[in-house]
Design a protein around this motif. Structure first.
Motif, PDB file in Angstrom:
ATOM      1  N   ASN A 141       0.846  -1.188   0.000  1.00 46.66           N
ATOM      2  CA  ASN A 141       0.000   0.000   0.000  1.00 46.66           C
ATOM      3  C   ASN A 141       0.883   1.239   0.000  1.00 46.66           C
ATOM      4  N   GLY A 142       0.725   2.127  -0.983  1.00 41.37           N
ATOM      5  CA  GLY A 142       1.490   3.365  -0.992  1.00 41.37           C
ATOM      6  C   GLY A 142       1.545   4.008  -2.355  1.00 41.37           C
ATOM      7  N   GLU A 143       2.305   5.113  -2.429  1.00 38.93           N
ATOM      8  CA  GLU A 143       2.391   5.885  -3.673  1.00 38.93           C
ATOM      9  C   GLU A 143       3.501   5.377  -4.582  1.00 38.93           C
ATOM     10  N   LEU A 144       3.313   5.599  -5.869  1.00 40.03           N
ATOM     11  CA  LEU A 144       4.349   5.343  -6.868  1.00 40.03           C
ATOM     12  C   LEU A 144       4.950   6.693  -7.236  1.00 40.03           C
ATOM     13  N   LYS A 145       5.975   7.070  -6.500  1.00 41.51           N
ATOM     14  CA  LYS A 145       6.578   8.381  -6.703  1.00 41.51           C
ATOM     15  C   LYS A 145       8.083   8.206  -6.856  1.00 41.51           C
TER      16      LYS A 145
END
Length: 199
Positions: free
Chosen positions: A135-139
């Motif tokens: 779970n989290g951002e693709l940055k």
């Protein structure tokens, strides 16, 4: 009445030195005493990861994510390759590919962001199965999305590291972004997480 001559500056320094010397020695002995050694050893050493692996992943959004579509299905894989075990806890584990599914989301404000959440399952090089939650951002340059091993070898380990997600040219759609390739490095930790970049 007799005048007592003042001690010379050299004599005063000599007396001061004689008075300070025992105090300095006692302080030094205190540092060398068992209690002082125990205090020095009480500082916890930095945690050491169970595994350090090269990250190789691909996520696909269906339909493509963008301004018109804010949520989509995620499929793809998360590969951990060329793994090594700094603490020796899992030296037999060298690679696994988790096939993943879940949900992708797009946020436009304050800057465009892509995030993913889901689960994956795969088979280690030893033949043992495993699964994880992510779970989290693709940055770009950001920490990898939070990941936890939920079954198999290293179950309960948390995973962190750094990632570089790159939109795939063959996955860019007029309606949005349909996929990312992701590379980086991750560490598996049993308990407290440290800095994966240190390995």
């Amino acid at each position: 009445m007799k005048t007592v001559p003042k001690p010379s500056r050299t004599a005063r320094r000599s007396r001061l030195g004689r008075a300070l010397l025992p105090a300095v020695l006692l302080a030094g002995l205190g540092l060398l005493a068992p209690g002082g050694q125990a205090a020095a050893q009480a500082a916890d050493p930095a945690p050491v990861p169970d595994l350090v692996c090269r990250l190789d992943a691909e996520v696909n959004f269906s339909p493509p994510l963008g301004v018109l579509v804010r949520e989509a299905q995620v499929t793809g894989y998360i590969g951990y390759r060329d793994c090594r075990s700094p603490d020796g806890a899992a030296s037999e584990l060298t690679d696994i590919v988790f096939h993943v599914q879940g949900t992708g989301r797009f946020g436009a404000l304050p800057v465009p962001t892509f995030s993913v959440e889901g689960t994956g399952s795969g088979v280690w090089n030893t033949g043992e199965g495993g699964s994880l939650y992510f779970n989290g951002e693709l940055k770009k340059g950001s920490p990898v999305p939070d990941r936890t091993v939920t079954s198999g070898p290293l179950a309960g380990d948390g995973i962190n590291g750094l990632q570089i997600p790159v939109p795939r040219f063959d996955k860019i759609d007029p309606n949005g972004v349909a996929g990312f390739d992701v590379v980086g490095q991750v560490c598996f930790w049993n308990g407290e997480k440290g800095r994966c970049t240190a390995y």
